[in-house]
Design an enzyme around this catalytic site. Structure first.
Site, PDB file in Angstrom:
ATOM      1  CG  MET A   1      -1.803  -1.399   1.121  1.00 58.35           C
ATOM      2  SD  MET A   1      -3.348  -0.837   2.085  1.00 58.35           S
ATOM      3  CE  MET A   1      -2.977  -0.420   3.834  1.00 58.35           C
ATOM      4  N   GLY A   2       1.966   1.236  -0.383  1.00 60.57           N
ATOM      5  CA  GLY A   2       2.792   2.375  -0.846  1.00 60.57           C
ATOM      6  C   GLY A   2       3.775   2.528   0.675  1.00 60.57           C
TER       7      GLY A   2
ATOM      8  CG  HIS B   1       8.350   0.233   5.566  1.00 65.73           C
ATOM      9  ND1 HIS B   1       8.911  -1.170   5.240  1.00 65.73           N
ATOM     10  CD2 HIS B   1       7.073   0.431   6.335  1.00 65.73           C
ATOM     11  CE1 HIS B   1       7.367  -1.798   6.047  1.00 65.73           C
ATOM     12  NE2 HIS B   1       6.253  -0.769   6.812  1.00 65.73           N
TER      13      HIS B   1
ATOM     14  CG  HIS C   1       7.000  -2.093   2.086  1.00 61.22           C
ATOM     15  ND1 HIS C   1       7.005  -0.624   2.639  1.00 61.22           N
ATOM     16  CD2 HIS C   1       5.327  -2.628   2.452  1.00 61.22           C
ATOM     17  CE1 HIS C   1       5.267  -0.619   3.459  1.00 61.22           C
ATOM     18  NE2 HIS C   1       4.990  -1.554   2.447  1.00 61.22           N
TER      19      HIS C   1
ATOM     20  N   GLY D   1       5.263 -10.403   4.038  1.00 69.20           N
ATOM     21  CA  GLY D   1       5.863 -10.365   4.951  1.00 69.20           C
ATOM     22  C   GLY D   1       5.240 -11.322   5.650  1.00 69.20           C
TER      23      GLY D   1
ATOM     24  CG  ASP E   1       0.994  -7.155   7.745  1.00 65.77           C
ATOM     25  OD1 ASP E   1      -0.188  -6.359   7.672  1.00 65.77           O
ATOM     26  OD2 ASP E   1       1.813  -6.559   7.185  1.00 65.77           O
TER      27      ASP E   1
ATOM     28  CB  SER F   1       3.442   2.671   6.216  1.00 62.85           C
ATOM     29  OG  SER F   1       3.598   1.661   5.389  1.00 62.85           O
TER      30      SER F   1
END
Ligand code: AMP
Length: 272
Positions: free
Chosen positions: A21-22, A25, A28, A138, A141, A177
């Site tokens: 979702m952008g 960091h 990601h 990841g 989650d 994020s």
């Protein structure tokens, strides 16, 4: 995106996808690097998915910085950045949802109604657009990862799902994020999550196997931190996400907590 994916697939090349979702960091970017070892073409998707946010959640304030994200994704090894708009993904006549049942009931599913249906739906759509051979998610989650594995198995997607380790700050805070929303004091309180996991993990390492005792240790540690309102602290079977009384097989110690207004999650798997 579909045309491009088709063109790549006919050459026999492998496609990996990393859905995000952008507000990228290092967590990601670690997924993108893992993807780069798995395939010839690495698609990073950047899409803040409205269907996985509840009406009282932070869709509007979720950090968005597409330009920087695309540059960071490419620097980490992404060869394609796929950044669809909400309108492209969900037309006015949109009406199809993918729902995984048992695995979405505990943990985040218990307090975030509809969240996982939004996640599985968008991931199914992103798979449809990007046509990957492999996808990286990841362990940060954790429930999302097992839910997606289940969906891919049940719906015969034939996509390999790789789980990637949680990337943390030096002091233990899991990168997220949403950490950008934390004030300096909240940033300090947010450490309670990883410290609580450590407290449970240390007791487990010392031989404790009773779930109640392990949970008590984690909850007691978390309670030491101001400004933290726990949503849940749970220890469940790592595969089925069902309750257990003693840890005999790998189990996931999972925490969700509001730190101020910001909801954070973290977890660790015991016994694997
Ligand atoms: P998000 O942008 O939060 O939806 O996350 C996109 C992907 O990055 C998901 O598969 C997350 O599990 C993963 N991710 C987020 N934070 C971390 C982290 N600290 N370490 C590893 N993976 C992460």
């Amino acid at each position: 995106m579909r045309r491009r994916a088709d063109a790549l697939r006919v050459t026999g090349d492998r496609i990996a996808v990393v859905p995000t979702m952008g507000a990228l960091h290092a967590g990601h970017l670690s997924l993108i690097r893992i993807a780069a070892e798995q395939a010839d073409h690495i698609v990073a998707t950047i899409f803040v998915n409205p269907t996985q946010f509840g009406p009282a959640e932070d869709l509007d304030t979720y950090p968005r910085r597409n330009k920087e994200d695309v540059a960071a994704a490419e620097a980490a090894g992404a060869t394609i950045a796929f950044c669809p708009s909400s309108d492209e993904m969900y037309s006015d006549s949109y009406q199809t949802y993918v729902e995984v049942r048992e695995l979405t009931r505990p943990l985040c599913g218990a307090t975030r109604a509809g969240h996982f249906a939004g996640v599985t739906t968008v991931v199914a759509k992103l798979f449809g657009c990007t046509k990957p051979h492999v996808a990286i998610f990841g362990e940060k989650d954790y429930q999302q990862l097992v839910v997606i594995r289940q969906m891919v198995h049940d719906l015969d997607f034939g996509i390999e799902i790789i789980g990637a380790p949680i990337v943390r700050e030096e002091d233990g805070l899991a990168l997220s994020s949403r950490n950008t929303h934390l004030s300096a004091k909240e940033r300090n309180s947010a450490l309670g999550l990883s410290r609580a996991l450590e407290a449970g993990g240390q007791l487990f390492a010392a031989g404790e196997r009773r779930v109640q005792t392990l949970l008590d240790a984690a909850r007691t540690e978390l309670a030491k931190y101001e400004r933290v309102r726990p949503d849940y602290v749970e220890l469940l079977d790592a595969v089925t996400l069902k309750s257990v009384e003693t840890v005999e097989d790998p189990a996931v110690l999972a925490i969700a907590a509001f730190v101020g207004e910001t909801r954070l999650i973290d977890n660790c798997v015991l016994g694997r």
